[in-house]
Design an enzyme around this catalytic site. Structure first.
Site, PDB file in Angstrom:
ATOM      1  N   LYS A   1      11.075   2.694  -0.344  1.00 31.68           N
ATOM      2  CA  LYS A   1      10.987   4.106  -0.693  1.00 31.68           C
ATOM      3  C   LYS A   1      11.168   4.313  -2.196  1.00 31.68           C
ATOM      4  CE  LYS A   1      10.724   6.561   2.982  1.00 31.68           C
ATOM      5  NZ  LYS A   1      11.788   7.156   3.574  1.00 31.68           N
TER       6      LYS A   1
ATOM      7  N   GLU B   1       0.845  -1.197   0.000  1.00 28.59           N
ATOM      8  CA  GLU B   1       0.000   0.000   0.000  1.00 28.59           C
ATOM      9  C   GLU B   1       0.877   1.242   0.000  1.00 28.59           C
ATOM     10  OE1 GLU B   1      -1.020  -1.507   3.869  1.00 28.59           O
ATOM     11  OE2 GLU B   1      -0.930   0.513   4.713  1.00 28.59           O
TER      12      GLU B   1
ATOM     13  N   LYS C   1       2.835   4.527   1.021  1.00 28.24           N
ATOM     14  CA  LYS C   1       3.343   5.091   2.277  1.00 28.24           C
ATOM     15  C   LYS C   1       3.017   6.575   2.220  1.00 28.24           C
ATOM     16  CE  LYS C   1       7.382   5.196   5.252  1.00 28.24           C
ATOM     17  NZ  LYS C   1       7.342   6.583   5.655  1.00 28.24           N
TER      18      LYS C   1
ATOM     19  N   CYS D   1      38.942  18.724  23.444  1.00 21.22           N
ATOM     20  CA  CYS D   1      38.453  19.274  22.171  1.00 21.22           C
ATOM     21  C   CYS D   1      37.045  19.827  22.385  1.00 21.22           C
ATOM     22  CB  CYS D   1      38.429  18.192  21.106  1.00 21.22           C
ATOM     23  SG  CYS D   1      37.703  18.762  19.566  1.00 21.22           S
TER      24      CYS D   1
ATOM     25  N   ARG E   1       2.527  10.577  17.554  1.00 20.88           N
ATOM     26  CA  ARG E   1       3.458   9.513  17.876  1.00 20.88           C
ATOM     27  C   ARG E   1       4.441   9.914  18.974  1.00 20.88           C
ATOM     28  NH1 ARG E   1       7.379   6.418  13.693  1.00 20.88           N
ATOM     29  NH2 ARG E   1       8.810   8.114  14.002  1.00 20.88           N
TER      30      ARG E   1
END
Ligand code: IVH
Length: 707
Positions: A325, A126, A128, A454, A149
């Site tokens: 993706k 499906e 995204k 540092c 979320r």
């Protein structure tokens, strides 16, 4: 009266006075709106005043106030949302970009479940949706709570806002389970996004960079009337807590959600294996441009819900799902400079400064160049990349962006290289502290040897320390830490916890500092105090030890249980031999590289002193073993050996760990139980010698009640 004077007739003084008045009136209107829920002016009047403010600012830009109403999108910042603990965690998805990764995903799932390559295994595929996830809790079919979320465990209560979204049913239709936590994505269509930005611009308000930002900004409004005016939409794709199962498969469950009145995505399909998954991926990709909303890939899910349950989760992603993706977007631009950033572990990272260019709708002006080999045209093994082309300042370079990750420089166009461009010389000293920067054998990264002296390393360590998965102190983010470090107020993590004692009185009070007031200073001290109580895994992660990420920290915390045991074990392992060293190395998920980094950190004198100073301020929470009272194996160390027939080794391990047991790779006097399948060899023999209890797979299943 200036309040009626046309903007183009205002003198400068009158304009200044009018901007002050508008800032007051609009702030009062906002307060009435937000805190008392009793608006004093109409929406139209509010819009008119904001437009007038924007017009005056446009005519007299130098008069724009620091508290200008045009800088405020809607209400105050989101700190004021109530927090909601999710009954079931909201996780993210693992990502894939290559075609071949789909078959790998299928193979991984089969391996975990012990399924043969030819056994039937179906998946859903499906779109995204590129929005933000929302959890909607329905009790007896009625929407009672909506939460973002957040960090996956705790989100923000946005119930009032969610109720304004037309796609979200206030009441489910038909026979809904008594408890149903619906999960899905809030998004904005392209058309609505464009119209919203036009409106924002006309009112002199901020416009949004893309539909996802617009959706997020609209949902996270403290005033739900602002949300109500924003055209948000919603697709349901899953669930959290459920009082009764929805169905036996993902596909049926989605159909059931649709029947209950929840909007589901029409491009959801059932696929019989990787070939069909890829075919549906291409189908969705071909429709991407005409869908009318942003999607950034395809999500595959194991269809059988029983198998989903068996597969379970890694630390932040399910094993039963994966996001595939769409390919990265690319663009060409000029490389103006290469800067070196020094990270928390001293790594020198080259950053490309670019002539700004739009890549897939986002303006990119920085990109990573990975390391010196990458710039020179070689990979970590010394093999050529980009046909061996190096990258030089002044070059035309190809930039690509995939999802939310940092943009990368992928290629270089030699035909456009300026004649004067010379090969880049990677610095051999730290640009921040001047210490030698060296490359260890086999390491692609050059590191500053300055350690705590540092400043870049110290600041990055502090930023990591306060980051979300670590101490997550409200009001003390990367920016604040950097400022406090510069002033010498915070030099190491322990200083955070003495900030209040040192600066609550006298001329250097925090409240006298720019950007801080009495209230924000108080809030900060309270937030710091709240974090003195810290779970062991968060503390381990916060220390920022090389190679020790979030999931390794959780693993270590579970293994050692409390801070004292952990420290003692690290000290005992100091000579890299003996039981404690072996025990550390045998933890599944901890390799020799991580083990060495851990032990070394606690042996370095300055580092150790700094950690001890920190620990003295903390109340470190030992790990709570899951469900100890119901679990017969909580706290036990278990070894699996031989062939398991009813489940794979990975599954057995995950199950044992979820019951609070520790799974080890080797048998020792500390082993409590050995589960031996057919073909068990030396480990079973050793268990017998040591008198460690040994059972078979069926015995194991009976023991944990899975038989
Ligand atoms: S399933 C256990 N399905 O992508 C997590 N997520 O990168 C299950 N998303 O946080 C998530 N469309 O916000 C799923 N069809 C879809 C989705 C989807 C968008 C989002 C979701 C998730 C994020 C992970």
């Amino acid at each position: 009266m200036t309040s009626d004077t046309a903007v183009d007739k205002l003198t400068e003084d009158a304009a200044r006075a009018e901007l002050a008045r508008l800032a007051d009136v609009l702030a009062a209107a906002n307060r009435a709106y937000h805190t008392r829920d009793a608006p004093e002016i109409s929406d139209a009047e509010y819009d008119r005043l904001k437009a007038r403010n924007a017009a005056i600012e446009a005519r007299f830009p130098h008069l724009k106030r620091s508290d200008s109403p045009s800088e405020q999108v809607g209400g105050p910042v989101a700190d004021d949302f109530a927090k909601v603990t999710h009954a079931v965690r909201m996780l993210s998805l693992s990502n894939a970009f290559e075609t071949g990764e789909v078959a790998e995903f299928d193979a991984r799932v089969r391996r975990y479940l012990g399924l043969a390559a030819d056994a039937r295994l179906t998946y859903t595929a499906e779109p995204k949706i590129d929005g933000l996830s929302l959890s909607l809790r329905y009790e007896d079919g009625v929407l009672v709570q909506a939460a973002t979320r957040g960090d996956g465990e705790t989100g923000e209560n946005v119930t009032a806002n969610a109720r304004t979204i037309g796609d979200i049913p206030a009441r489910l239709q038909g026979d809904a389970p008594a408890v149903l936590e619906l999960r899905g994505e809030v998004y904005m269509s392209h058309e609505d996004f464009a119209a919203l930005n036009d409106r924002q611009a006309a009112r002199g308000d901020k416009t949004f960079a893309n539909p996802r930002n617009a959706a997020a900004g609209s949902l996270r409004q403290l005033d739900s009337r602002v949300t109500a005016r924003r055209p948000l939409r919603f697709f349901a794709y899953g669930w959290g807590e459920l009082s009764a199962p929805l169905a036996g498969t993902q596909m049926e469950a989605i159909a059931r959600l649709a029947a209950l009145g929840c909007p589901t995505n029409p491009l959801t399909a059932l696929c019989d294996g990787p070939d069909e998954m890829l075919a549906h991926y291409r189908e969705i990709e071909s429709r991407r441009a005409t869908l009318g909303y942003d999607i950034d890939g395809v999500v595959y899910k194991v269809n059988d819900l029983d198998l989903q349950r068996r597969l379970g989760f890694r630390s932040t992603t399910p094993r039963w799902a994966m996001a595939h993706k769409f390919p990265a977007e690319t663009a060409w631009t000029r490389l103006e400079a290469i800067d070196i950033q020094v990270g928390r572990t001293g790594a020198l990272s080259p950053v490309a400064r670019l002539t700004p260019v739009t890549v897939g709708g986002v303006v990119v002006s920085n990109a990573t160049l990975h390391n010196e080999d990458y710039i020179a045209g070689r990979d970590a093994q010394g093999n050529e990349i980009r046909d061996g082309k190096d990258i030089r300042v002044g070059d035309w370079v190809q930039v690509y962006r995939a999802g939310d990750v940092i943009p990368k420089v992928a290629d270089v166009d030699l035909a456009r290289r300026p004649a004067e461009a010379s090969p880049y010389r990677f610095p051999e000293t730290c640009p921040e502290c001047g210490s030698d920067a060296i490359r260890e054998e086999g390491d692609a990264v050059r590191r500053c040897t300055g350690g705590l002296i540092c400043p870049a390393q110290a600041v990055e360590k502090l930023k990591h320390f306060v980051s979300r998965a670590a101490f997550d102190i409200e009001g003390l983010g990367a920016k604040q830490v950097e400022a406090f470090y510069k002033d010498g107020w915070i030099r190491e993590p322990a200083d955070i916890f003495t900030l209040e004692d040192r600066f609550a009185t006298g001329p250097r009070q925090l409240k006298n500092r720019e950007g801080w007031g009495e209230k924000s200073a108080r809030n900060l001290f309270d937030a710091i105090a709240e974090r003195r109580r810290i779970p062991l895994d968060r503390l381990i992660f916060a220390l920022g030890i090389r190679h020790v990420g979030e999931s390794a920290s959780a693993l270590l915390a579970r293994r050692y249980g409390d801070w004292d045991s952990f420290l003692t074990a690290m000290d005992r392992a100091a000579d890299f031999t003996g039981t404690d060293w072996d025990y550390l190395n045998n933890i599944d998920g901890v390799g020799p590289v991580m083990a060495r980094a851990l032990v070394t950190t606690f042996q370095q004198e300055a580092e150790r002193a700094s950690i001890d100073r920190l620990a003295a301020h903390l109340d470190i929470q030992p790990v709570e073993m899951p469900k100890t009272e119901d679990s017969p194996v909580a706290g036990q160390t278990i070894v699996f050996t031989g062939t398991l027939e009813k489940m794979t080794r990975a599954e057995a391990k995950a199950r044992a760990e979820s019951l609070g047991a520790k799974v080890s790779g080797s048998v020792s006097a500390r082993t409590d139980l050995v589960v031996a399948g057919p073909g068990a060899g030396s480990k079973a023999t050793k268990a017998a010698e040591l008198g460690v209890e040994t059972i078979d797979e069926d015995g194991w299943l009976r023991l944990i009640g899975d038989a």
